[in-house]
Design an enzyme around this catalytic site. Structure first.
Site, mmCIF file in Angstrom:
data_model
loop_
_atom_site.group_PDB
_atom_site.id
_atom_site.type_symbol
_atom_site.label_atom_id
_atom_site.label_comp_id
_atom_site.label_asym_id
_atom_site.label_seq_id
_atom_site.Cartn_x
_atom_site.Cartn_y
_atom_site.Cartn_z
ATOM 1 N N HIS A 136 0.950 -0.992 0.296
ATOM 2 C CA HIS A 136 -0.080 -0.509 -0.367
ATOM 3 C C HIS A 136 1.363 1.361 0.188
ATOM 4 O O HIS A 136 0.553 1.920 -0.189
ATOM 5 C CB HIS A 136 -1.037 0.004 0.662
ATOM 6 C CG HIS A 136 -2.251 0.982 1.251
ATOM 7 N ND1 HIS A 136 -3.120 0.998 0.613
ATOM 8 C CD2 HIS A 136 -1.672 1.870 1.886
ATOM 9 C CE1 HIS A 136 -3.729 1.858 0.477
ATOM 10 N NE2 HIS A 136 -3.833 2.750 1.233
ATOM 11 N N ASP A 193 -8.295 -1.034 -0.940
ATOM 12 C CA ASP A 193 -8.404 0.393 -1.784
ATOM 13 C C ASP A 193 -7.098 0.569 -2.815
ATOM 14 O O ASP A 193 -6.480 1.460 -3.497
ATOM 15 C CB ASP A 193 -8.314 1.492 -0.314
ATOM 16 C CG ASP A 193 -8.680 1.297 1.104
ATOM 17 O OD1 ASP A 193 -8.369 0.206 1.202
ATOM 18 O OD2 ASP A 193 -8.581 2.486 1.972
ATOM 19 N N GLY A 202 -16.099 -0.807 -2.578
ATOM 20 C CA GLY A 202 -15.938 0.025 -3.432
ATOM 21 C C GLY A 202 -14.540 0.331 -4.495
ATOM 22 O O GLY A 202 -15.211 0.157 -5.272
#
Length: 417
Positions: free
Chosen positions: A178, A189, A262
């Protein structure tokens, strides 16, 4: 099922404090979604849904929500005041770019260009080490400017981001960390922050073999580590299993945070738009999308049409429906139906989600749009209460960008995306 905009009564302005929050500066670039303690005071608007529904306005909805949101944002911020080089700025500006592609309003593209030109110098250099995936997301609008203007400096800037990936650290099976500060970690994400850019870079600049393989491989790796049996992703994975939130056996964080899911869903949809039909990983990505959309149907709140902050715990006291992820799920589901990835019956899921997001949108007494109940940036957490207690903001860029992308898909299904 495509839902068209209609005029209807909107929720009223919630008072001076909410109006102030609506004008809060967008968050600056940071390596990952916000950690506790980093949130701006002006963003910490925690009006309950009951308070939000307490007053009804007779203001009519705009004929074109996307245009209204873009015009409102451009009135609130000049390109020079629109925050630093960050993923939320890139997300929002990509949404604005989609509106530009449909409307051809040159002001919308010029606004994007002026913002990008704050960071890309005349030689195409960006003063950024790109030591986290979040810092790469705005490369998407750099590529868009190269396509629209043909100026070589934007290609050079995009290539700087691509070349960073040649030495960027990875976990043992190839997934990008990340950030260099979050060693050995995958956050759901992160795949959105880098993989769509990579795929678009290959398509735009001419490195498609590498780009298609890398972007689809990142989705597959992240999915392999994070997707649970119900099709929904856990927020994060620590290969070293040393983080306080990491399960000592699996390395997984314990919860399924809605916006992390999402991000992955939108990345999957965006890469499938580019990936060749005969690519060997396409079938696996389509399976992941089918499982996600099926889970979205299962976990959709029947009362509001939205989705919960912790996706699979809607019945747990303290959970709440969050606007940005609801826009993301609605977009991904609608596009999956449109492209034939999932059966047409899932159009009802998208329709309900769209109406649920619209219910969180209003026009204030100043004539500007507001989008409410957006979770601020959020890092990986170790408890359900951590996610339940995250501050909620109005007009946070996570929500503005996601809503623009959703609205271009749902309200303008024939627009070029």
């Amino acid at each position: 099922m495509i839902v068209h905009l209609r005029r209807f009564a909107l929720y009223a302005s919630f008072g001076a404090s909410l109006a102030a929050a609506a004008c809060a500066l967008p968050e600056e670039d940071r390596a990952g979604e916000d950690r506790a303690g980093e949130d701006r005071a002006a963003e910490e608007v925690t009006h309950s849904e009951e308070e939000a529904l307490s007053e009804i306005s007779d203001l009519a909805a705009p004929e074109d929500w996307s245009v209204a949101i873009v015009e409102s944002t451009m009135k609130r911020f000049t390109p020079s005041s629109f925050g630093g080089w960050g993923y939320t700025q890139g997300l929002y500006l990509w949404g604005q770019y989609l509106v530009y592609k449909r409307t051809h309003n040159p002001r919308y593209l010029e606004y994007i260009k002026q913002w990008v030109d704050r960071f890309v110098d005349a030689n195409g250099h960006i003063n950024n080490a790109f030591n986290d995936l979040d810092s790469m997301e705005s490369g998407n609008v750099v590529l868009a400017l190269y396509q629209e203007t043909g100026q070589a400096k934007y290609r050079t800037a995009a290539t700087q981001i691509r070349n960073r990936l040649k030495t960027y650290p990875r976990i043992s099976d190839g997934g990008f960390w990340h950030s260099t500060n979050f060693r050995h970690q995958l956050w759901a994400d992160g795949v959105f922050m880098v993989a769509p850019f990579v795929a678009r870079y290959g398509q735009t600049v001419g490195e498609s073999t590498y780009a298609n393989d890398e972007s689809s491989n990142q989705l597959a790796i992240y999915g392999r580590h994070l997707i649970a049996t119900d099709g929904i992703l856990y927020h994060a994975y620590d290969e070293a299993k040393t983080q306080s939130w990491a399960n000592p056996t699996t390395g997984l964080s314990p919860e399924k945070w809605c916006r992390a899911v999402g991000w992955y869903a939108m990345a999957s949809i965006d890469i499938l738009e580019i990936l060749p039909t005969d690519h060997p990983r396409r079938a696996q990505l389509l399976t992941n999308v089918t499982n996600l959309v099926t889970a979205f149907e299962r976990y959709q709140d029947p009362a509001s049409g939205r989705w919960f902050q912790v996706v699979d715990k809607g019945s747990v006291s303290g959970n709440w429906t969050e606007t940005s992820c609801s826009a993301m799920y609605t977009y991904a589901t609608s596009r999956a139906v449109q492209r034939g990835y999932v059966p047409s019956r899932f159009g009802t899921v998208a329709s309900k989600g769209y109406q649920g997001v619209l219910a969180r949108m209003n026009v204030g007494s100043d004539g500007l749009t507001n989008i409410t109940q957006i979770c601020v940036g959020t890092g990986a957490g170790g408890s359900v209460s951590y996610y339940f207690n995250r501050p909620r903001a109005t007009n946070d860029l996570h929500g503005l960008g996601a809503v623009l992308i959703m609205n271009e898909q749902l309200a303008h299904p024939t627009s070029p995306m």
